[in-house]
Design an enzyme around this catalytic site. Structure first.
Site, PDB file in Angstrom:
ATOM      1  N   SER A 127       0.840  -1.190   0.000  1.00 19.42           N
ATOM      2  CA  SER A 127       0.000   0.000   0.000  1.00 19.42           C
ATOM      3  C   SER A 127       0.882   1.250   0.000  1.00 19.42           C
ATOM      4  O   SER A 127       1.855   1.310  -0.741  1.00 19.42           O
ATOM      5  CB  SER A 127      -0.949  -0.033   1.204  1.00 19.42           C
ATOM      6  OG  SER A 127      -1.981   0.916   1.069  1.00 19.42           O
ATOM      7  N   ASP A 190      -7.288  -4.202  -7.814  1.00 21.57           N
ATOM      8  CA  ASP A 190      -6.917  -3.356  -6.678  1.00 21.57           C
ATOM      9  C   ASP A 190      -6.995  -1.884  -7.084  1.00 21.57           C
ATOM     10  O   ASP A 190      -6.306  -1.435  -8.005  1.00 21.57           O
ATOM     11  CB  ASP A 190      -5.507  -3.720  -6.216  1.00 21.57           C
ATOM     12  CG  ASP A 190      -5.086  -2.982  -4.955  1.00 21.57           C
ATOM     13  OD1 ASP A 190      -5.899  -2.207  -4.415  1.00 21.57           O
ATOM     14  OD2 ASP A 190      -3.940  -3.200  -4.502  1.00 21.57           O
ATOM     15  N   HIS A 325      -7.111  -5.623  -2.209  1.00 15.86           N
ATOM     16  CA  HIS A 325      -5.935  -4.927  -1.697  1.00 15.86           C
ATOM     17  C   HIS A 325      -5.323  -5.662  -0.503  1.00 15.86           C
ATOM     18  O   HIS A 325      -4.174  -5.400  -0.139  1.00 15.86           O
ATOM     19  CB  HIS A 325      -6.312  -3.487  -1.289  1.00 15.86           C
ATOM     20  CG  HIS A 325      -5.131  -2.648  -0.923  1.00 15.86           C
ATOM     21  ND1 HIS A 325      -4.115  -2.354  -1.814  1.00 15.86           N
ATOM     22  CD2 HIS A 325      -4.784  -2.050   0.252  1.00 15.86           C
ATOM     23  CE1 HIS A 325      -3.205  -1.605  -1.208  1.00 15.86           C
ATOM     24  NE2 HIS A 325      -3.592  -1.403   0.035  1.00 15.86           N
TER      25      HIS A 325
END
Length: 607
Positions: A127, A190, A325
């Site tokens: 991330s 994602d 994600h």
């Protein structure tokens, strides 16, 4: 186009990729209070630095609309365009997080220890930890690898990372041949790797939503998502609308679109500056992996492989998109077990039809593209990226064929310089006076060579040559030789026609950009400070200083003498500069006696 194992394609062992993923997830989910995780198992030849992410809006955007700022060239001197003399743009919030980490944690010390222990260093992040890992890796490359202080380059492995820099950022990494050290895993659906293609006004609420969802326990994720379905859909559609604008604008440029509407639209629609770089490994969700390293093609895939049909815009499907994600570790484990990998190297051969497959290789590629839902238009855009790369190589080949012509021209100017020296007059002054046929011929050759180099300069500025052109040794050497031989003649021509009286000093108003580019080439290649390779502008400084009272320019005279002494010692300035009838010699001998007696070049010129 080729298959193969991921470890072979990336150069990083698969167990290290898996470990990178595990540590990145751990840093992001389980150790958010720590600035990073340093994994340093005793006896291991590897050292990992994993950085946590954050969903706080001010950790993503520090200003509107996209949060970009010029990169700090004191920390990242390579992140600039040598052709256009522009610093790369970087996300300011991500950059600030890295700089705070570097200054207020033990990261630099621990990296130094890993270097002294001869470790293979891997930076990793999941991330928004990904951008921090990327900046850490580039910092390492600048500090240790580029100056040849360490022979083991780092790897940077990210998972679901947002974009961090603009096209210059991407160009500079490719120019330095660092692209292969950056490996970015992205699952097909994602949304996070696409977020930076949208402005903060479109994503602020979405980031808060991602924080709420990702901090929910897994068994409650679906329930939490259902209560936020409207916000989730709005966030998704907003990001993809912006991604569409960016991808479409980029595709038009790839295809050479000259429609004025394109420029008109881009003048009032704010487009994200961020672009991908490095090797991207797209995960299909069924164990297949698609590998690309062309940034233009990657940008198109970021948009086109996340297209939803109207029937897919339901709560269950959207929930799966947001959950993607969080599943990198399991997705990666499955993909590495299957090793169903397609690495597309030759983009211009990408099949346009979803049922194309005249041979096994084409069928394999087509199957992979179908798994990612790539339409004919998407495939056209990918092909266009390949065609652009091919055209850049053709342009480079064309200029490579001109090298002998340039060398022949430089030899002619060298002969002219030698003949002038025999006549006891410097070639600068001979050219400025234009009293001989040889002076006229030298001027003709000067103009011919300028035409060749100006064509190269324009292609560099329009990014029509490969990213690595600026650092090719043979062109740096040729450019330096050209600059040292020909720029004095350009200066002589400028002051011969008294253009300074109307236009101003040569250095400020008239210096051709081709010389500036060549100077930056050398300074970058030899890690010199900006502006320090100014030997070819020696005569411009002389021309300006000799028209001013000594008392006004004393410090500048001392500076020029100091540099001239070093250039004479190194053989960069020729003996013709010091002949009795030289403009420089005449001016220097007219300086105050007290100055001349203490001058560092007095032994060369006498009194």
């Amino acid at each position: 186009m080729a298959g193969g194992r991921i470890g072979e394609i990336t150069g990083l062992r698969e167990e290290l990729i898996l470990k990178s993923c595990r540590l990145a997830i751990k840093a992001h989910e389980k150790s958010p209070g720590k600035p990073y995780i340093h994994d340093k198992n005793r006896g291991s030849t590897d050292a990992f630095f994993a950085f946590p992410g954050s969903w706080l809006v001010d950790h993503w955007y520090s200003r509107k609309p996209f949060g970009e700022t010029k990169v700090d060239l004191s920390k990242f001197p390579s992140l600039r365009s040598l052709g256009n003399d522009e610093a790369a743009l970087v996300n300011e919030a991500f950059s600030t997080r890295f700089e705070l980490l570097l200054s207020k944690s033990s990261l630099a010390v621990e990296v130094e220890k890993a270097v002294s222990d001869q470790k293979q260093i891997v930076f990793t992040g999941h991330s928004s930890g990904g951008p921090v890992a990327i900046l850490a890796a580039i910092w390492f490359l600048e500090k240790y690898v580029r100056p040849n202080a360490y022979q083991i380059p780092p790897y940077c492995v990210t998972f679901g990372s947002p974009l961090v820099g603009n096209w210059i950022f991407s160009h500079a990494v490719r120019r330095e041949n660092w692209m292969r050290y950056f490996i970015n895993f992205v699952t097909r659906h994602d949304i996070v790797p696409r977020i930076m293609l949208a402005p903060v006004s479109s994503t602020e609420q979405g980031l808060k939503l991602m924080h709420e969802l990702t901090t929910s326990k897994s068994q409650y994720f679906q329930h939490a998502f259902i209560t936020k379905i409207d916000a989730a859909l709005a966030f998704f559609l907003s990001v993809m609308r912006n991604a569409s604008s960016v991808a479409s604008h980029a595709a038009c440029k790839l295809m050479g679109c000259t429609n004025l509407l394109l420029e008109t639209v881009s003048s009032f629609i704010e487009l994200s500056p961020y672009r991908p770089f490095g090797t991207y490994i797209f995960c299909s969700g069924n164990g297949k992996l698609l590998v690309l390293d062309n940034p233009d093609a990657i940008l198109q895939l970021l948009f086109y492989c996340l297209q939803l049909s109207p029937g897919e815009q339901n709560s269950e499907f959207l929930c799966g998109i947001f959950k993607e994600h969080l599943i990198y570790e399991s997705e990666l484990q499955e993909s590495l077990n299957m090793q169903n990998v397609v690495y597309i190297e030759n983009l211009i051969d990408v099949p346009l039809s979803s049922d194309a497959g005249t041979n096994d290789a084409a069928a394999t590629v087509n199957s992979a593209l179908n798994d990612f839902g790539l339409s004919t238009r998407a495939r056209l855009c990918v092909r266009a990226a390949g065609e652009l790369e091919k055209q850049k190589l053709e342009n480079q080949k064309k200029f490579d064929s001109n090298k002998d012509t340039i060398r022949d021209g430089l030899r002619m100017i060298q002969e002219y310089q030698t003949n002038c020296e025999i006549r006891k007059i410097g070639y600068y002054d001979a050219f400025k006076n234009q009293r001989d046929t040889n002076d006229f011929n030298a001027n003709v050759k000067r103009l011919e060579l300028a035409g060749i180099w100006d064509e190269i300069k324009e292609m560099i500025k329009r990014c029509e040559l490969p990213d690595g052109f600026d650092v090719r040794k043979e062109w740096i050497e040729l450019g330096t030789m050209y600059r040292r031989l020909l720029e004095p003649l350009d200066i002589a021509n400028y002051y011969r026609h008294l253009k300074n009286e109307d236009t101003g000093p040569y250095m400020i108003k008239a210096r051709p950009s081709r010389y500036r580019i060549m100077q930056r080439w050398r300074e970058h290649a030899e890690r010199m400070s900006v502006g320090s390779s100014s030997e070819s502008t020696f005569w411009a400084e002389v021309e300006e200083l000799r028209t001013k009272p000594y008392s006004e320019v004393k410090d500048k005279v001392l500076g020029l003498e100091s540099r001239a002494y070093a250039w004479i010692q190194d053989g960069i300035l020729g003996k013709d500069v010091l002949v009795d009838e030289s403009t420089f010699t005449k001016w220097w001998r007219a300086l105050p006696v007290q100055h001349k007696s203490g001058s560092c070049i007095a032994n060369y010129l006498g009194n």
